[in-house]
Design a protein around this motif. Structure first.
Motif, PDB file in Angstrom:
ATOM      1  N   TYR A  37      23.346  19.326  65.596  1.00 39.52           N
ATOM      2  CA  TYR A  37      24.214  20.489  65.600  1.00 39.52           C
ATOM      3  C   TYR A  37      24.969  20.485  66.930  1.00 39.52           C
ATOM      4  N   ARG A  45      26.621  27.820  66.521  1.00 40.34           N
ATOM      5  CA  ARG A  45      26.072  26.478  66.429  1.00 40.34           C
ATOM      6  C   ARG A  45      26.310  25.947  65.012  1.00 40.34           C
ATOM      7  N   TYR A  94      22.703  19.582  69.851  1.00 36.43           N
ATOM      8  CA  TYR A  94      21.278  19.851  69.672  1.00 36.43           C
ATOM      9  C   TYR A  94      20.725  19.044  68.508  1.00 36.43           C
ATOM     10  N   LYS A  96      17.745  18.676  65.686  1.00 41.62           N
ATOM     11  CA  LYS A  96      16.823  19.547  64.955  1.00 41.62           C
ATOM     12  C   LYS A  96      16.029  18.732  63.942  1.00 41.62           C
ATOM     13  N   GLU A  98      13.669  19.286  60.636  1.00 36.77           N
ATOM     14  CA  GLU A  98      13.388  20.308  59.636  1.00 36.77           C
ATOM     15  C   GLU A  98      12.267  19.866  58.700  1.00 36.77           C
ATOM     16  N   ASP A 117      10.109  23.751  61.707  1.00 38.00           N
ATOM     17  CA  ASP A 117      11.381  23.262  62.250  1.00 38.00           C
ATOM     18  C   ASP A 117      11.298  23.259  63.778  1.00 38.00           C
ATOM     19  N   TRP A 119      13.659  22.355  67.527  1.00 32.67           N
ATOM     20  CA  TRP A 119      14.937  22.098  68.175  1.00 32.67           C
ATOM     21  C   TRP A 119      14.720  21.312  69.466  1.00 32.67           C
TER      22      TRP A 119
END
Length: 129
Positions: A37, A45, A94, A96, A98, A117, A119
């Motif tokens: 992201y 974001r 960023y 991430k 999931e 999740d 980050w």
């Protein structure tokens, strides 16, 4: 514990290239999807690109044909190759993860039953002459 460690950001001239990497450290079993992201100052974001555990990728329209995402399931790493960079690509990027599941252990034999999740801390990409 899981940490997402990002690297590869920096300053590049318009038209240049950068490669971002993100590694999920810890006792990782698997994840549903990992993604990049980005967030510019004063903006929300937004999803840039993603790749599923099975290798299906997806890109935002603004980066199609310029960015390429790849993943290594064994190393729990994804890379984002960014080409033909534009000033509007400037943002904090960023990583991430999931639907990430941990490997069962003696102390937590049910670890794989739950997914979360995560980050990363973000890495700055600046495109400027």
């Amino acid at each position: 514990q899981v940490q997402l460690v990002e690297s590869g950001g920096g300053l590049v001239q318009p038209g240049g290239s950068l490669r971002l990497s993100c590694t999920a450290s810890g006792n990782v079993l698997r994840y549903d999807r990992m993604a990049w992201y980005r967030q510019a100052p004063g903006e929300q974001r937004d999803l840039v690109a993603s790749i599923t555990w099975d290798g299906f990728d997806h890109y935002a329209d603004s980066v199609k044909d310029r960015f390429s995402i790849s993943g290594d399931n064994a190393k729990h790493t994804i890379d984002l190759e960014m080409n033909s960079l534009k000033p509007e690509d400037t943002a904090v990027y960023y990583c991430k993860a999931e639907g990430l599941r941990m490997r069962p252990t003696d102390s937590d034999p049910a670890a794989a039953l739950y997914d979360y999740d995560y980050w990363g801390q973000g890495t700055q990409v600046t495109v400027s002459s």
